[in-house]
Design a protein around this motif. Structure first.
Motif, PDB file in Angstrom:
ATOM      1  N   GLY A  96       0.810  -1.207   0.000  1.00  0.00           N
ATOM      2  CA  GLY A  96       0.000   0.000   0.000  1.00  0.00           C
ATOM      3  C   GLY A  96       0.846   1.262   0.000  1.00  0.00           C
ATOM      4  O   GLY A  96       2.038   1.244   0.321  1.00  0.00           O
ATOM      5  N   LEU A  97       0.215   2.361  -0.383  1.00  0.00           N
ATOM      6  CA  LEU A  97       0.870   3.671  -0.422  1.00  0.00           C
ATOM      7  C   LEU A  97       0.018   4.646   0.366  1.00  0.00           C
ATOM      8  O   LEU A  97      -1.183   4.762   0.132  1.00  0.00           O
ATOM      9  N   ARG A  98       0.639   5.355   1.316  1.00  0.00           N
ATOM     10  CA  ARG A  98      -0.086   6.306   2.155  1.00  0.00           C
ATOM     11  C   ARG A  98       0.732   7.578   2.334  1.00  0.00           C
ATOM     12  O   ARG A  98       1.969   7.553   2.272  1.00  0.00           O
ATOM     13  N   LEU A  99       0.043   8.684   2.570  1.00  0.00           N
ATOM     14  CA  LEU A  99       0.669   9.953   2.911  1.00  0.00           C
ATOM     15  C   LEU A  99       0.392  10.235   4.383  1.00  0.00           C
ATOM     16  O   LEU A  99      -0.761  10.492   4.763  1.00  0.00           O
ATOM     17  N   LEU A 100       1.416  10.153   5.217  1.00  0.00           N
ATOM     18  CA  LEU A 100       1.245  10.356   6.647  1.00  0.00           C
ATOM     19  C   LEU A 100       1.629  11.785   7.023  1.00  0.00           C
ATOM     20  O   LEU A 100       2.662  12.287   6.582  1.00  0.00           O
ATOM     21  N   PRO A 101       0.822  12.458   7.847  1.00  0.00           N
ATOM     22  CA  PRO A 101       1.088  13.859   8.189  1.00  0.00           C
ATOM     23  C   PRO A 101       2.171  13.998   9.255  1.00  0.00           C
ATOM     24  O   PRO A 101       2.748  13.014   9.725  1.00  0.00           O
ATOM     25  N   TYR A 102       2.427  15.241   9.640  1.00  0.00           N
ATOM     26  CA  TYR A 102       3.374  15.507  10.722  1.00  0.00           C
ATOM     27  C   TYR A 102       3.069  14.633  11.936  1.00  0.00           C
ATOM     28  O   TYR A 102       1.918  14.498  12.357  1.00  0.00           O
ATOM     29  N   PHE A 103       4.101  14.066  12.532  1.00  0.00           N
ATOM     30  CA  PHE A 103       4.025  13.330  13.796  1.00  0.00           C
ATOM     31  C   PHE A 103       2.961  12.236  13.794  1.00  0.00           C
ATOM     32  O   PHE A 103       2.327  11.968  14.816  1.00  0.00           O
ATOM     33  N   ASP A 104       2.755  11.607  12.646  1.00  0.00           N
ATOM     34  CA  ASP A 104       1.833  10.476  12.626  1.00  0.00           C
ATOM     35  C   ASP A 104       2.350   9.381  13.555  1.00  0.00           C
ATOM     36  O   ASP A 104       3.563   9.114  13.631  1.00  0.00           O
ATOM     37  N   ALA A 105       1.430   8.719  14.250  1.00  0.00           N
ATOM     38  CA  ALA A 105       1.807   7.728  15.255  1.00  0.00           C
ATOM     39  C   ALA A 105       2.647   6.596  14.672  1.00  0.00           C
ATOM     40  O   ALA A 105       3.580   6.106  15.328  1.00  0.00           O
ATOM     41  N   TYR A 106       2.345   6.165  13.468  1.00  0.00           N
ATOM     42  CA  TYR A 106       3.089   5.061  12.863  1.00  0.00           C
ATOM     43  C   TYR A 106       4.542   5.443  12.653  1.00  0.00           C
ATOM     44  O   TYR A 106       5.463   4.686  12.986  1.00  0.00           O
ATOM     45  N   ALA A 107       4.778   6.633  12.105  1.00  0.00           N
ATOM     46  CA  ALA A 107       6.150   7.069  11.820  1.00  0.00           C
ATOM     47  C   ALA A 107       6.943   7.314  13.097  1.00  0.00           C
ATOM     48  O   ALA A 107       8.143   7.054  13.154  1.00  0.00           O
ATOM     49  N   VAL A 108       6.278   7.804  14.136  1.00  0.00           N
ATOM     50  CA  VAL A 108       6.978   8.127  15.380  1.00  0.00           C
ATOM     51  C   VAL A 108       7.201   6.892  16.235  1.00  0.00           C
ATOM     52  O   VAL A 108       8.268   6.716  16.839  1.00  0.00           O
ATOM     53  N   GLY A 109       6.223   5.996  16.292  1.00  0.00           N
ATOM     54  CA  GLY A 109       6.269   4.917  17.272  1.00  0.00           C
ATOM     55  C   GLY A 109       6.916   3.628  16.812  1.00  0.00           C
ATOM     56  O   GLY A 109       7.303   2.809  17.645  1.00  0.00           O
ATOM     57  N   CYS A 110       7.045   3.417  15.493  1.00  0.00           N
ATOM     58  CA  CYS A 110       7.578   2.140  15.009  1.00  0.00           C
ATOM     59  C   CYS A 110       9.102   2.122  15.026  1.00  0.00           C
ATOM     60  O   CYS A 110       9.749   3.091  14.614  1.00  0.00           O
ATOM     61  N   HIS A 111       9.653   1.021  15.483  1.00  0.00           N
ATOM     62  CA  HIS A 111      11.101   0.813  15.538  1.00  0.00           C
ATOM     63  C   HIS A 111      11.406  -0.602  15.060  1.00  0.00           C
ATOM     64  O   HIS A 111      10.524  -1.454  15.054  1.00  0.00           O
ATOM     65  N   PRO A 112      12.651  -0.898  14.665  1.00  0.00           N
ATOM     66  CA  PRO A 112      13.812   0.008  14.668  1.00  0.00           C
ATOM     67  C   PRO A 112      13.710   1.041  13.554  1.00  0.00           C
ATOM     68  O   PRO A 112      13.244   0.744  12.453  1.00  0.00           O
ATOM     69  N   ARG A 113      14.154   2.243  13.869  1.00  0.00           N
ATOM     70  CA  ARG A 113      13.974   3.363  12.954  1.00  0.00           C
ATOM     71  C   ARG A 113      14.703   3.159  11.634  1.00  0.00           C
ATOM     72  O   ARG A 113      14.245   3.590  10.586  1.00  0.00           O
ATOM     73  N   GLU A 114      15.863   2.466  11.674  1.00  0.00           N
ATOM     74  CA  GLU A 114      16.600   2.258  10.421  1.00  0.00           C
ATOM     75  C   GLU A 114      15.853   1.346   9.465  1.00  0.00           C
ATOM     76  O   GLU A 114      16.096   1.356   8.259  1.00  0.00           O
ATOM     77  N   ARG A 115      14.935   0.535   9.990  1.00  0.00           N
ATOM     78  CA  ARG A 115      14.094  -0.293   9.121  1.00  0.00           C
ATOM     79  C   ARG A 115      12.965   0.528   8.504  1.00  0.00           C
ATOM     80  O   ARG A 115      12.612   0.353   7.338  1.00  0.00           O
ATOM     81  N   LEU A 116      12.386   1.406   9.293  1.00  0.00           N
ATOM     82  CA  LEU A 116      11.267   2.215   8.813  1.00  0.00           C
ATOM     83  C   LEU A 116      11.742   3.335   7.899  1.00  0.00           C
ATOM     84  O   LEU A 116      11.041   3.730   6.967  1.00  0.00           O
ATOM     85  N   PHE A 117      12.940   3.864   8.144  1.00  0.00           N
ATOM     86  CA  PHE A 117      13.518   4.937   7.345  1.00  0.00           C
ATOM     87  C   PHE A 117      14.808   4.423   6.714  1.00  0.00           C
ATOM     88  O   PHE A 117      15.907   4.784   7.118  1.00  0.00           O
ATOM     89  N   PRO A 118      14.707   3.537   5.721  1.00  0.00           N
ATOM     90  CA  PRO A 118      15.912   2.920   5.173  1.00  0.00           C
ATOM     91  C   PRO A 118      16.697   3.865   4.256  1.00  0.00           C
ATOM     92  O   PRO A 118      16.120   4.687   3.544  1.00  0.00           O
ATOM     93  N   GLY A 119      18.009   3.737   4.287  1.00  0.00           N
ATOM     94  CA  GLY A 119      18.862   4.442   3.344  1.00  0.00           C
ATOM     95  C   GLY A 119      18.638   5.940   3.313  1.00  0.00           C
ATOM     96  O   GLY A 119      18.717   6.633   4.341  1.00  0.00           O
ATOM     97  N   ALA A 120      18.330   6.462   2.119  1.00  0.00           N
ATOM     98  CA  ALA A 120      18.168   7.899   1.928  1.00  0.00           C
ATOM     99  C   ALA A 120      17.013   8.472   2.745  1.00  0.00           C
ATOM    100  O   ALA A 120      16.997   9.670   3.055  1.00  0.00           O
ATOM    101  N   ALA A 121      16.043   7.643   3.126  1.00  0.00           N
ATOM    102  CA  ALA A 121      14.894   8.138   3.894  1.00  0.00           C
ATOM    103  C   ALA A 121      15.329   8.680   5.247  1.00  0.00           C
ATOM    104  O   ALA A 121      14.749   9.645   5.752  1.00  0.00           O
ATOM    105  N   ALA A 122      16.348   8.061   5.858  1.00  0.00           N
ATOM    106  CA  ALA A 122      16.810   8.527   7.158  1.00  0.00           C
ATOM    107  C   ALA A 122      17.383   9.937   7.059  1.00  0.00           C
ATOM    108  O   ALA A 122      17.125  10.792   7.917  1.00  0.00           O
ATOM    109  N   GLU A 123      18.134  10.183   6.005  1.00  0.00           N
ATOM    110  CA  GLU A 123      18.741  11.501   5.827  1.00  0.00           C
ATOM    111  C   GLU A 123      17.703  12.544   5.438  1.00  0.00           C
ATOM    112  O   GLU A 123      17.753  13.688   5.894  1.00  0.00           O
ATOM    113  N   ARG A 124      16.719  12.150   4.638  1.00  0.00           N
ATOM    114  CA  ARG A 124      15.760  13.126   4.116  1.00  0.00           C
ATOM    115  C   ARG A 124      14.578  13.372   5.034  1.00  0.00           C
ATOM    116  O   ARG A 124      14.067  14.503   5.121  1.00  0.00           O
TER     117      ARG A 124
END
Length: 385
Positions: free
Chosen positions: A279-307
Motif C-alpha cells: 500500500g501507499l499512504r501519505l502520513l502527516p506531521y508526527f503520525d503515530a506510525y512514523a513516530v512509534g515504530c522501531h527500529p527506525r533504520e528499518r522504517l527509514f531505510p537508506g536515503a529516507a533517514a537523511e531526508r
C-alpha cells in the motif's frame, strides 16, 4: 522462540494502524473513529489538521468535521497530553488507563513544580483547577483569575520562564494536572486554547490503579507497535530505559526475535501472518506510525533517514509510506479550499503506485474538506514548516 521477519512485523503494524490499502467499509461514525484512535494509542495533535488527517486516513469516509464532532460533540475523543507529555487525541474510554499509567510513571526530568511550588501549594492549585473547570471552558487568563481567587495572589506571580515572557506560578502544576486527569483541553475560542474537566467526557471518571494501568498501556503499545523492546517503549513514553525494563519484566510477555533481534509481544498475541506489507499512504506531521515504530533504520531505510528525519527524530516531516517503509516526504499548502500537495519520492514509483498516490492526494483533500492537487517534485520547506 518465535522467529519473525521484518516483513511480517511491518505487515501486522500496518494492519493494526489501519494503514493497509483501504477497502469499502461501513459509514464512519464517532465510535469507529474512537476505536481507531484507541488502536493506534492516540493521535498526535499539536497540529490539529495533522491529527484530523492521521485519523481520517485510517477511517474511510471520515472528514475533519467528523473528527471534530467525535471530540467536541459526541466526546468519544478527548484532547489532552499523552505519550512524552505531548498533546494527543485519545479515545475517551481509554482515559482512565492513560491517567492511571501517567501518574504511575517516574516524574519527568523537566518537572518544575517542585522548584516553584511547595507540595501544599501544588495541592491547593490542583484543587482550584478542578473546581474552576468543573463546568466551564476557560482560557489561561481566565483560569489564572479563578485560581488566584481560590488560593491567593502568590499563584499569579510571574515567575515561570516562558520563551520571552513569564507565566504565573500556578502553571508549574499544569503537568501534574493533565497527567492526573484534573484538566484536559476544551474547544478553542478563536485562537486561544481553553481548558476544562475530563468529567465532562466521562461523568464517572476515575483513574485506573497504577499497576493495572501500566500493564494495560504496555499491552496497547505492543498491540500497535510490537514486537518492541523496553528501550523502544521508554523512548515512546520518555521514561528511563531501566525503569521500562523492570516494567516489562513484571508483565506476562513473550520474547520473539525479529531477524535475530530480541523483542517482546503480549503472551496471548503472538500470531503473525505471512502477508507482505503493501500500500501507499501519505502520513502527516508526527503520525503515530512514523513516530512509534522501531527500529527506525528499518522504517527509514537508506536515503529516507537523511531526508525524512530531523536529528534522528521522526515526525518533523510528513512522509510518503510505500509498502510499510518511508519512501519520500511531502508538504501541503492551503489557500481557501485549494490544497496544493507536493510529493518528493525517494525512489521511482511504478504506474500502480502513481495511481495510488493520486488517489491518496484526493483523499487528503476530502478529509480536509478541500480540493487537492498533486505536484511531484522537491519539497523545499524545512522540518515542521
Amino acid at each position: 522462540m518465535i522467529e519473525l521477519s521484518w516483513a511480517q512485523v511491518s505487515a501486522r503494524r500496518l494492519a493494526r494502524h489501519r494503514l493497509c490499502t483501504p477497502a469499502a467499509d461501513a459509514a464512519p461514525d464517532a465510535a469507529r473513529v474512537a476505536d481507531v484512535v484507541s488502536a493506534m494509542c492516540g493521535a498526535h495533535a499539536q497540529i490539529a489538521s495533522a491529527a484530523e488527517l492521521s485519523i481520517g486516513l485510517r477511517v474511510p469516509g471520515t472528514t475533519r468535521t467528523l473528527v471534530r464532532r467525535a471530540l467536541w460533540t459526541d466526546r468519544t475523543l478527548v484532547k489532552t497530553r499523552g505519550p512524552r507529555g505531548t498533546v494527543h487525541l485519545l479515545a475517551a474510554a481509554d482515559l482512565p488507563m492513560w491517567v492511571g499509567a501517567l501518574t504511575a510513571l517516574p516524574a519527568p526530568s523537566w518537572e518544575r513544580s517542585a522548584v516553584l511550588l511547595t507540595p501544599r501549594q501544588t495541592e491547593q492549585v490542583l484543587a482550584a483547577i478542578a473546581d474552576a473547570v468543573a463546568e466551564a471552558d476557560l482560557t489561561t487568563a481566565e483560569l489564572t483569575e479563578e485560581i488566584v481567587a481560590r488560593t491567593g495572589p502568590w499563584a499569579g506571580d510571574l515567575v515561570m520562564e516562558a520563551f520571552q515572557d513569564k507565566w504565573p506560578r500556578w502553571v508549574a502544576a499544569m503537568t501534574a494536572a493533565t497527567r492526573g486527569g484534573v484538566i484536559c483541553f476544551g474547544p478553542n475560542r478563536g485562537r486561544a486554547s481553553t481548558y476544562t474537566s475530563p468529567t465532562r467526557w466521562l461523568p464517572d471518571f476515575a483513574p485506573m490503579p497504577g499497576p493495572a494501568a501500566l500493564a494495560a498501556l504496555v499491552r496497547s503499545y505492543l498491540y500497535a507497535y510490537g514486537p518492541a523492546t523496553p528501550a523502544q517503549f521508554a523512548r515512546w513514553m520518555a521514561v528511563p530505559p531501566a525503569w521500562a525494563t523492570l516494567l516489562f519484566d513484571s508483565l506476562d510477555l513473550t520474547e520473539v526475535t525479529v531477524e535475530g533481534t530480541r523483542a517482546w509481544v503480549a503472551a496471548d498475541d503472538t500470531e503473525f501472518s505471512d502477508e507482505r506489507p503493501s500500500g501507499l499512504r501519505l502520513l502527516p506531521y508526527f503520525d503515530a506510525y512514523a513516530v512509534g515504530c522501531h527500529p527506525r533504520e528499518r522504517l527509514f531505510p537508506g536515503a529516507a533517514a537523511e531526508r525524512a528525519l530531523a536529528g534522528g527524530q521522526a515526525g518533523n516531516y510528513p512522509v510518503l509510506l510505500v509498502d510499510g517503509v518511508v519512501a519520500g516526504v511531502w508538504h501541503q499548502r492551503r489557500s481557501g479550499r485549494s490544497i496544493r500537495v507536493t510529493v518528493e519520492p525517494l525512489r521511482t514509483l511504478d504506474a500502480a503506485q502513481q495511481r495510488a498516490l493520486g488517489e491518496e492526494v484526493e483523499r487528503v483533500g476530502e478529509i480536509l474538506e478541500g480540493k487537492a492537487s498533486l505536484t511531484i517534485g522537491t519539497v523545499s520547506v524545512g522540518p515542521h514548516a
